[in-house]
Design a protein around this motif. Sequence first.
Motif, PDB file in Angstrom:
ATOM      1  N   MET A 154       0.830  -1.202   0.000  1.00  0.00           N
ATOM      2  CA  MET A 154       0.000   0.000   0.000  1.00  0.00           C
ATOM      3  C   MET A 154       0.871   1.261   0.000  1.00  0.00           C
ATOM      4  O   MET A 154       1.826   1.349   0.769  1.00  0.00           O
ATOM      5  CB  MET A 154      -0.897  -0.007   1.253  1.00  0.00           C
ATOM      6  N   LYS A 155       0.534   2.210  -0.856  1.00  0.00           N
ATOM      7  CA  LYS A 155       1.337   3.432  -0.928  1.00  0.00           C
ATOM      8  C   LYS A 155       0.832   4.453   0.103  1.00  0.00           C
ATOM      9  O   LYS A 155      -0.249   4.293   0.655  1.00  0.00           O
ATOM     10  CB  LYS A 155       1.234   4.031  -2.328  1.00  0.00           C
ATOM     11  N   GLU A 156       1.644   5.498   0.290  1.00  0.00           N
ATOM     12  CA  GLU A 156       1.309   6.487   1.312  1.00  0.00           C
ATOM     13  C   GLU A 156      -0.037   7.173   1.023  1.00  0.00           C
ATOM     14  O   GLU A 156      -0.836   7.403   1.934  1.00  0.00           O
ATOM     15  CB  GLU A 156       2.412   7.520   1.435  1.00  0.00           C
TER      16      GLU A 156
ATOM     17  N   ILE B 138      -2.828   4.952   1.980  1.00  0.00           N
ATOM     18  CA  ILE B 138      -2.970   4.924   3.446  1.00  0.00           C
ATOM     19  C   ILE B 138      -3.741   6.159   3.920  1.00  0.00           C
ATOM     20  O   ILE B 138      -4.629   6.075   4.764  1.00  0.00           O
ATOM     21  CB  ILE B 138      -1.574   4.839   4.128  1.00  0.00           C
ATOM     22  N   THR B 139      -3.393   7.308   3.331  1.00  0.00           N
ATOM     23  CA  THR B 139      -4.097   8.544   3.703  1.00  0.00           C
ATOM     24  C   THR B 139      -5.577   8.441   3.363  1.00  0.00           C
ATOM     25  O   THR B 139      -6.437   8.833   4.156  1.00  0.00           O
ATOM     26  CB  THR B 139      -3.462   9.753   2.965  1.00  0.00           C
TER      27      THR B 139
ATOM     28  N   SER C 162      -7.314   6.059   5.790  1.00  0.00           N
ATOM     29  CA  SER C 162      -7.441   6.714   7.103  1.00  0.00           C
ATOM     30  C   SER C 162      -8.550   7.753   7.082  1.00  0.00           C
ATOM     31  O   SER C 162      -9.336   7.865   8.033  1.00  0.00           O
ATOM     32  CB  SER C 162      -6.119   7.388   7.505  1.00  0.00           C
ATOM     33  N   LEU C 163      -8.607   8.530   5.991  1.00  0.00           N
ATOM     34  CA  LEU C 163      -9.667   9.540   5.858  1.00  0.00           C
ATOM     35  C   LEU C 163     -11.045   8.880   5.843  1.00  0.00           C
ATOM     36  O   LEU C 163     -11.990   9.359   6.485  1.00  0.00           O
ATOM     37  CB  LEU C 163      -9.470  10.324   4.560  1.00  0.00           C
TER      38      LEU C 163
ATOM     39  N   VAL D 181     -11.973   5.998   7.160  1.00  0.00           N
ATOM     40  CA  VAL D 181     -12.325   5.517   8.514  1.00  0.00           C
ATOM     41  C   VAL D 181     -12.747   6.697   9.390  1.00  0.00           C
ATOM     42  O   VAL D 181     -13.742   6.637  10.119  1.00  0.00           O
ATOM     43  CB  VAL D 181     -11.135   4.752   9.160  1.00  0.00           C
ATOM     44  N   ALA D 182     -11.977   7.807   9.309  1.00  0.00           N
ATOM     45  CA  ALA D 182     -12.287   8.986  10.125  1.00  0.00           C
ATOM     46  C   ALA D 182     -13.653   9.554   9.769  1.00  0.00           C
ATOM     47  O   ALA D 182     -14.430   9.947  10.653  1.00  0.00           O
ATOM     48  CB  ALA D 182     -11.197  10.043   9.947  1.00  0.00           C
ATOM     49  N   PHE D 183     -13.988   9.570   8.465  1.00  0.00           N
ATOM     50  CA  PHE D 183     -15.292  10.085   8.042  1.00  0.00           C
ATOM     51  C   PHE D 183     -16.430   9.165   8.504  1.00  0.00           C
ATOM     52  O   PHE D 183     -17.511   9.636   8.847  1.00  0.00           O
ATOM     53  CB  PHE D 183     -15.336  10.273   6.521  1.00  0.00           C
TER      54      PHE D 183
ATOM     55  N   VAL E 178     -16.423   7.332  11.250  1.00  0.00           N
ATOM     56  CA  VAL E 178     -16.582   7.610  12.693  1.00  0.00           C
ATOM     57  C   VAL E 178     -17.325   8.924  12.896  1.00  0.00           C
ATOM     58  O   VAL E 178     -18.262   9.020  13.705  1.00  0.00           O
ATOM     59  CB  VAL E 178     -15.206   7.638  13.407  1.00  0.00           C
ATOM     60  N   LEU E 179     -16.908   9.959  12.128  1.00  0.00           N
ATOM     61  CA  LEU E 179     -17.555  11.274  12.244  1.00  0.00           C
ATOM     62  C   LEU E 179     -19.028  11.183  11.848  1.00  0.00           C
ATOM     63  O   LEU E 179     -19.904  11.737  12.532  1.00  0.00           O
ATOM     64  CB  LEU E 179     -16.826  12.284  11.349  1.00  0.00           C
TER      65      LEU E 179
ATOM     66  N   LEU F   9     -21.029   9.590  14.526  1.00  0.00           N
ATOM     67  CA  LEU F   9     -21.183  10.507  15.666  1.00  0.00           C
ATOM     68  C   LEU F   9     -22.257  11.558  15.365  1.00  0.00           C
ATOM     69  O   LEU F   9     -23.096  11.875  16.225  1.00  0.00           O
ATOM     70  CB  LEU F   9     -19.845  11.183  15.956  1.00  0.00           C
ATOM     71  N   ILE F  10     -22.240  12.097  14.139  1.00  0.00           N
ATOM     72  CA  ILE F  10     -23.243  13.098  13.756  1.00  0.00           C
ATOM     73  C   ILE F  10     -24.638  12.463  13.755  1.00  0.00           C
ATOM     74  O   ILE F  10     -25.599  13.030  14.277  1.00  0.00           O
ATOM     75  CB  ILE F  10     -22.908  13.701  12.367  1.00  0.00           C
TER      76      ILE F  10
END
Lengths: 303, 96
Positions: free
Chosen positions: B1-3, B6-7, B10-11, B13-15, B17-18, B21-22
């Motif tokens: 996997m390239k950088e 990965i970004t 990660s984005l 997964v974060a979205f 979760v967000l 939550l919303i």
Amino acid sequence: MKEIKRFSRVQIWVHTLLGLSVMVLLLTGLPITFSDQLGWFMSLIGGPGITMLLHRLAAWMLIFTATFIGVHFILTRTLLRRGEEVLFTLKDLRDAILDMKYALGLTDEPPKIGKYDWIRKMNMAGVTFFVILMAATGLMLWFPLEVASSVSLTTIIAVRTVHAGLAIVFLLFLLAHTTSIHLRPDKFPMDMSIFTGYMTLEDAKKEFPLWVEKMDLEAGDGGSVVKSQKNSLYYRLWVGAVAVSFLTLVIGSLRLRSEGLAGLRLIDAGAWATVGLSTALGLTLLYLGAMIYGQAKGLGRKS
Amino acid sequence: MKEDQITLVSLAVAFIVLGYLIYYTASFSSQDPGAYFAEKSLRNVEAAELPGIYKDAAVFNGKVNSLMYAIVAVGAILIAVLSLLEYLKFVKLARK
């Protein structure tokens, strides 16, 4: 003047989002906790309803950013085998001791450090620790009725005390972070590298010699941009404000008392507490402005 | 996997979760946050009325208060001393 890349775009944005969310959380959370001293700020931004709304919006941002960093770090470590430069080693302990000896004049040379020194690693570890605890306790307070089905009321009330207490330590941590990393006398008014992503090779050689050696860079054409402005009026004013804020917060922390179910409160609601907390609030506002300015400058920079 | 990948992961997964939550928060929109979380008045009610009702809670919170008191005091002094030493170091470096 040769420049080298120090921070990636991801690091720059993560720092900005973390900084913004933490500062808004402190700016809105402190007036709620210490409403006797900082109620004026809550009134200024529209009352308790708006303050709590802003607090929760900032909490969303913090949880989003923290989740992103956590997943990004785990994937980078496991799949790319990178990121070891932020982990603590035995050298950091030796550097910390040497650093303190240098500060106290017991030795003439500071330690030679890599990309991140012990104080930066402590900052990163501290932020991780605080964010996890504050998010966990904050979510419990945000949804007390939901949590109450599995946790006792006693615990929920105690969690609020923990949340407020940690917020005070976090505020001190923020002041220490900005003092030791961003607003240093040799970088005053502010170190821009975390916003632009670049620093001069000359500065890098001075501050992070082991990192530069590792990168195997050729010597640049010199021309340090570091100018000591430690005697400027603005720098003295800033140091004075930090000192006043720190001193009153430390004294204030020693004068916190238990009020049964009411949680942490200040014994003395007199003028000194109002001045100290208001100064800390003002500094946080200043740092928020500086961060927005830095990020705007960083965005405008051609890489 | 390239950088970059990965970004992106990660984005994502974060979205997620967000977003959750919303969505979760929106389900509480019928509550009045201003009234419910007006911390000062809530505290005053608790301080005045609840100790009599929840004595155990008051005792436990007293212990947690003492613990937090110690953590805040030790943390404050430790951070103050470390900051002072760092400040002295940077002043020395600036003079170099």
